[in-house]
Design an enzyme around this catalytic site. Sequence first.
Site, short mmCIF file in Angstrom:
data_model
loop_
_atom_site.label_atom_id
_atom_site.label_comp_id
_atom_site.label_asym_id
_atom_site.label_seq_id
_atom_site.Cartn_x
_atom_site.Cartn_y
_atom_site.Cartn_z
CE LYS A 57 47.22 -13.16 36.98
NZ LYS A 57 47.24 -11.69 37.00
CB SER A 82 37.05 -11.65 32.33
OG SER A 82 37.12 -11.06 33.60
CG ASP A 214 42.29 -8.72 49.87
OD1 ASP A 214 42.34 -7.85 48.98
OD2 ASP A 214 42.81 -9.84 49.76
C1 LIG Z 1 47.11 -10.89 37.96
C2 LIG Z 1 47.84 -9.61 37.95
C3 LIG Z 1 48.37 -9.04 39.13
C4 LIG Z 1 48.18 -9.67 40.49
O1 LIG Z 1 48.84 -10.90 40.58
P1 LIG Z 1 48.54 -11.93 41.76
O2 LIG Z 1 49.46 -13.06 41.52
O3 LIG Z 1 47.09 -12.30 41.65
O4 LIG Z 1 48.80 -11.20 43.03
C5 LIG Z 1 49.10 -7.87 39.03
N1 LIG Z 1 49.27 -7.25 37.84
C6 LIG Z 1 48.77 -7.75 36.69
C7 LIG Z 1 49.03 -7.01 35.44
C8 LIG Z 1 48.04 -8.95 36.70
O5 LIG Z 1 47.54 -9.44 35.56
#
Ligand SMILES: *Cc1c(COP(=O)(O)O)cnc(C)c1O
Length: 340
Positions: A57, A82, A214
């Site tokens: 992220k 969170s 989903d």
């Molecule tokens: C947010 C997250 C996901 C999912 O990612 P999306 O872009 O929302 O599909 C998968 N693994 C981890 C570790 C995450 O933090």
Amino acid sequence: MPFAAPPPTIDDVRAAARRLHGHAHRTPVLRSATADARTGASIFFKCENLQRMGAFKFRGAYNAIAKLAPAQRGAGVVAFSSGNHAQAVALAARELGSKAVVVMPDDAPAAKLAATREYGAEIVTYDRSSESREAIAQRLAGERGLTLVPPFDHDDVIAGQATAALELFEDAGALDALFVPLGGGGLLAGSLLAAEALAPDCAVFGVEPEAGDDGRQSLRRGEIVTIGLPRTIADGAMTAQLGIRTFPIIRRRVRDVVTVDDARLVQAMRFFAERMKIVVEPTGCLGAAAVFAGTLGLHGKRVGVILSGGNVDLERYGRWIGRGASSNEAPAGGDAAATD
Ligand SMILES: *Cc1c(COP(=O)(O)O)cnc(C)c1O
């Protein structure tokens, strides 16, 4: 929206890669002879659990904040989360000389609040039972001139997340299949953009928790399906629906969306700890767990797996790892699992 903007392209992904260069880690691609032997495939694990702040992220948050006009960046950004997105926005904002406000429930785990604060964010807490975090974030944005950085449903976030798969294709060479954890779809949509350009023959799969399918339902129905909040230990994929920007990209090119249950996530976590000496959080194990299940006909194939994150509460992790590989009493998820 009759004139929706076109989706991001590989040029946006490459531009994101240039922005991230020197700021995000180029994470390693690990192999395991045991994983290969057990599946009959050649597996390439892209280790975003070793990314800065512990998850992919950081890529999307950094790209989105880096693209803001200087005045916007100077005014600051706001996010509601969170989980990993909170820490990603906090760290990226600090690195880019911006400042982050993160809206979190007042009952969020203390460790998460502390980690987000440590990266320099201002935390605004709210009462889950009486307030909506979206409303609070909107109000803060209006009052303070902050720009909202969404966790997945934003083109700059998608292009940033895409750089993980871009690096994997560059480093691992041709792949027959790629397995990507799926929540709101930023990582999967990005991976599809990278695959389209670098590996058009690679079959890309989204993997979501069985309790919250989903994505699979949306793909079958051809429209975004909203579900109730799923109960699963994969907290990073506890999303109720795909995004307006992520779904069209996913629909256009994904081979399929498959699911795994929590027991398989625990087995995968144990495997990574025991055999590969790496900590992968439950959500980060989704892709691997699907491959390890052995039902997808991957024998003899070159298979990429994105390990999306490694942030996990150590006490719960200890219980999961200590529990035994064939347990069918895998934790049911949420806070229930924290008290057993
Ligand atoms: C947010 C997250 C996901 C999912 O990612 P999306 O872009 O929302 O599909 C998968 N693994 C981890 C570790 C995450 O933090």
